[in-house]
Scaffold this active site. Structure first.
Site, PDB file in Angstrom:
ATOM      1  N   ASN A   9       0.874  -1.122  -0.301  1.00 47.82           N
ATOM      2  CA  ASN A   9       0.142  -0.081   0.185  1.00 47.82           C
ATOM      3  C   ASN A   9       1.077   0.895   0.044  1.00 47.82           C
ATOM      4  O   ASN A   9       1.446   0.902   1.189  1.00 47.82           O
ATOM      5  CB  ASN A   9      -0.652  -0.077   1.058  1.00 47.82           C
ATOM      6  CG  ASN A   9      -1.445   1.047   0.851  1.00 47.82           C
ATOM      7  OD1 ASN A   9      -1.943   1.802   0.652  1.00 47.82           O
ATOM      8  ND2 ASN A   9      -2.299   1.270   2.066  1.00 47.82           N
ATOM      9  N   TRP A  10       1.374   1.114  -1.452  1.00 45.89           N
ATOM     10  CA  TRP A  10       2.252   2.961  -1.360  1.00 45.89           C
ATOM     11  C   TRP A  10       1.528   3.875  -0.775  1.00 45.89           C
ATOM     12  O   TRP A  10       2.368   4.825  -0.723  1.00 45.89           O
ATOM     13  CB  TRP A  10       2.720   3.558  -3.141  1.00 45.89           C
ATOM     14  CG  TRP A  10       3.074   2.610  -3.289  1.00 45.89           C
ATOM     15  CD1 TRP A  10       3.376   1.548  -3.493  1.00 45.89           C
ATOM     16  CD2 TRP A  10       3.629   2.357  -4.632  1.00 45.89           C
ATOM     17  NE1 TRP A  10       4.005   0.513  -3.894  1.00 45.89           N
ATOM     18  CE2 TRP A  10       4.184   0.424  -5.240  1.00 45.89           C
ATOM     19  CE3 TRP A  10       3.415   3.781  -6.160  1.00 45.89           C
ATOM     20  CZ2 TRP A  10       5.117   1.389  -6.414  1.00 45.89           C
ATOM     21  CZ3 TRP A  10       4.036   3.496  -7.029  1.00 45.89           C
ATOM     22  CH2 TRP A  10       4.648   1.846  -6.896  1.00 45.89           C
ATOM     23  N   LYS A  11       0.335   4.345  -0.316  1.00 45.20           N
ATOM     24  CA  LYS A  11      -0.370   5.244   0.202  1.00 45.20           C
ATOM     25  C   LYS A  11      -0.321   6.533  -0.778  1.00 45.20           C
ATOM     26  O   LYS A  11      -0.225   6.425  -1.972  1.00 45.20           O
ATOM     27  CB  LYS A  11      -0.016   5.909   1.446  1.00 45.20           C
ATOM     28  CG  LYS A  11       0.007   4.193   2.693  1.00 45.20           C
ATOM     29  CD  LYS A  11       0.453   4.907   4.127  1.00 45.20           C
ATOM     30  CE  LYS A  11       0.355   3.189   4.868  1.00 45.20           C
ATOM     31  NZ  LYS A  11       0.135   3.648   6.499  1.00 45.20           N
ATOM     32  N   HIS A  94      -9.670   1.446   4.540  1.00 41.40           N
ATOM     33  CA  HIS A  94      -7.988   1.601   5.451  1.00 41.40           C
ATOM     34  C   HIS A  94      -8.327   1.820   6.166  1.00 41.40           C
ATOM     35  O   HIS A  94      -9.676   3.231   6.425  1.00 41.40           O
ATOM     36  CB  HIS A  94      -7.426   1.966   4.295  1.00 41.40           C
ATOM     37  CG  HIS A  94      -5.723   1.665   5.192  1.00 41.40           C
ATOM     38  ND1 HIS A  94      -5.604   2.973   5.850  1.00 41.40           N
ATOM     39  CD2 HIS A  94      -5.266   0.774   4.815  1.00 41.40           C
ATOM     40  CE1 HIS A  94      -3.958   2.209   6.621  1.00 41.40           C
ATOM     41  NE2 HIS A  94      -3.709   1.394   5.826  1.00 41.40           N
ATOM     42  N   GLU A  96      -6.976   4.655   7.899  1.00 42.27           N
ATOM     43  CA  GLU A  96      -6.732   6.062   7.768  1.00 42.27           C
ATOM     44  C   GLU A  96      -8.026   6.101   7.187  1.00 42.27           C
ATOM     45  O   GLU A  96      -8.314   7.694   6.884  1.00 42.27           O
ATOM     46  CB  GLU A  96      -5.301   6.399   6.231  1.00 42.27           C
ATOM     47  CG  GLU A  96      -4.365   5.749   7.324  1.00 42.27           C
ATOM     48  CD  GLU A  96      -2.947   5.725   6.787  1.00 42.27           C
ATOM     49  OE1 GLU A  96      -3.023   5.708   4.742  1.00 42.27           O
ATOM     50  OE2 GLU A  96      -1.870   5.007   7.175  1.00 42.27           O
ATOM     51  N   GLU A 166      -6.051  -5.358   9.794  1.00 40.95           N
ATOM     52  CA  GLU A 166      -4.503  -3.781  10.549  1.00 40.95           C
ATOM     53  C   GLU A 166      -5.065  -3.138  12.056  1.00 40.95           C
ATOM     54  O   GLU A 166      -5.505  -2.697  11.754  1.00 40.95           O
ATOM     55  CB  GLU A 166      -5.091  -2.885   9.682  1.00 40.95           C
ATOM     56  CG  GLU A 166      -4.450  -3.900   7.987  1.00 40.95           C
ATOM     57  CD  GLU A 166      -3.907  -2.804   6.853  1.00 40.95           C
ATOM     58  OE1 GLU A 166      -2.663  -3.128   6.761  1.00 40.95           O
ATOM     59  OE2 GLU A 166      -4.185  -1.848   6.978  1.00 40.95           O
ATOM     60  N   GLY A 172       2.081   1.732  10.093  1.00 41.24           N
ATOM     61  CA  GLY A 172       3.446   2.609  10.318  1.00 41.24           C
ATOM     62  C   GLY A 172       3.960   3.389  11.870  1.00 41.24           C
ATOM     63  O   GLY A 172       4.082   4.815  11.680  1.00 41.24           O
ATOM     64  N   SER A 213       3.051  -2.460  10.113  1.00 38.25           N
ATOM     65  CA  SER A 213       4.760  -2.625  10.235  1.00 38.25           C
ATOM     66  C   SER A 213       5.393  -3.618  10.354  1.00 38.25           C
ATOM     67  O   SER A 213       6.096  -4.242  11.051  1.00 38.25           O
ATOM     68  CB  SER A 213       4.872  -2.037  12.128  1.00 38.25           C
ATOM     69  OG  SER A 213       3.897  -0.759  11.927  1.00 38.25           O
ATOM     70  N   GLY A 234       2.489  -1.294   4.550  1.00 41.42           N
ATOM     71  CA  GLY A 234       2.801   0.187   3.682  1.00 41.42           C
ATOM     72  C   GLY A 234       3.959   0.426   3.425  1.00 41.42           C
ATOM     73  O   GLY A 234       4.452   0.385   2.660  1.00 41.42           O
ATOM     74  N   GLY A 235       4.876   1.242   4.282  1.00 45.32           N
ATOM     75  CA  GLY A 235       6.175   2.047   4.315  1.00 45.32           C
ATOM     76  C   GLY A 235       7.017   0.696   4.100  1.00 45.32           C
ATOM     77  O   GLY A 235       8.172   1.417   3.263  1.00 45.32           O
TER      78      GLY A 235
HETATM   79  C1  PEP Z   1      -1.254  -0.085   5.967  1.00 42.28           C
HETATM   80  O1  PEP Z   1      -0.678   1.255   5.315  1.00 42.28           O
HETATM   81  O2  PEP Z   1      -1.866  -0.412   5.713  1.00 42.28           O
HETATM   82  C2  PEP Z   1       0.334  -0.442   7.148  1.00 42.28           C
HETATM   83  C3  PEP Z   1       0.362  -1.591   7.248  1.00 42.28           C
HETATM   84  O3  PEP Z   1       1.640   0.682   6.850  1.00 42.28           O
HETATM   85  P1  PEP Z   1       2.477   0.137   7.762  1.00 42.28           P
HETATM   86  O4  PEP Z   1       3.213  -1.229   7.092  1.00 42.28           O
HETATM   87  O5  PEP Z   1       3.488   1.406   6.761  1.00 42.28           O
HETATM   88  O6  PEP Z   1       2.593  -0.205   8.672  1.00 42.28           O
END
Ligand code: PEP
Length: 249
Positions: A9-11, A94, A96, A166, A172, A213, A234-235
């Site tokens: 997930n590049w956001k 998501h 966010e 999640e 994040g 994470s 994500g990251g």
């Molecule tokens: C996400 O954006 O769905 C996510 C899990 O981010 P991260 O891996 O950065 O925690």
């Protein structure tokens, strides 16, 4: 039985040039992956990503979709628009979007129904906040979110849907749920799916990812858990090398 699926997930990151570069690096690194590989990119990168992944094992996803066919919904994108350009997956609900953009259990369900109707594969996110976890409400929250998301969705569509568990406090933040905790909450979600549909469907068809994470260091431990069918990353999906290490856990 359930093929693992790792999705990035590049956001709101990467312009078209960066996207093309990352994908060019990623293609050879994940070409022998045993799992399904997906990258969910910003709307403006979708066309670039679809072209750059042509004839590869990488699938492209969007990060949101609207529930209406078309009309006066400024700033929104329809399921048919995504489908038309070759998008296969879409993240829905998501945290966010729930936190900053008013996404609700009901709108998650509406988006999911429309995405399926257009032939897209939803990745539906569920998960508790830190406050909910501290009050001991994790199981109750993920059960409620799962039941609401799957309202009116027929059993035949389960093969086209992925659930991502999640925990909001792990996204994040560098904090990961322990593999045991993630596994047991995912079991709660799977049991909910068994109650909504049937035990076999939940065990054989429903793929449930962990997200929060997840990175090259913890991926293999998480992926070794029996209930965890993949990851939403994500990251660590923003660098080809890191993402490929998760994919090749
Ligand atoms: C996400 O954006 O769905 C996510 C899990 O981010 P991260 O891996 O950065 O925690």
């Amino acid at each position: 039985m359930r093929k693992p699926i790792i999705a990035g997930n590049w956001k709101m990151n990467k312009n078209r040039k960066d996207a093309e570069q990352l994908i060019t690096e990623l293609v050879p690194l994940v070409k022998d992956a045993k799992c399904d590989v997906v990258i969910c990119v910003p709307f403006t990168d979708l066309d670039t990503a679809v072209k750059a992944t042509k004839n590869t094992n990488i699938k492209v996803g969007a990060q949101n979709v609207h529930w209406a066919e078309s009309g006066a919904f400024t700033g929104e994108i329809s399921a048919d628009m995504l489908k038309e350009i070759g998008v296969e997956y879409v993240i829905i609900g998501h945290s966010e979007r729930r936190q900053y953009f008013g996404e609700t259990d009901e709108s998650v369900n509406k988006r999911t129904l429309k995405a399926l109707e257009a032939g897209l594969k939803p990745i539906i996110c569920v998960g508790e906040t830190l406050a909910e976890r501290e009050k001991g409400k994790t199981d109750e929250v993920v059960t409620r979110q799962t039941k609401a998301a799957f309202k009116d969705i027929p059993k035949e569509e389960l093969k086209n849907i992925v659930i991502a568990y999640e925990p909001v406090w792990a996204i994040g933040t560098g904090k990961t749920a322990t593999a045991d905790d993630a596994n047991s909450t995912i079991k709660v979600i799977r049991d909910t799916m068994a109650e909504l549909y049937c035990k076999n469907c939940a065990e054989e068809t429903v793929r449930i990812q962990y997200g929060g994470s997840m990175n090259p260091k913890n991926a293999s431990e998480l992926m070794a858990m029996p209930e965890i069918d993949g990851g939403l990353i994500g990251g660590a999906s923003l660098k080809a090398e890191d993402f490929s290490k998760v994919v090749n856990y």
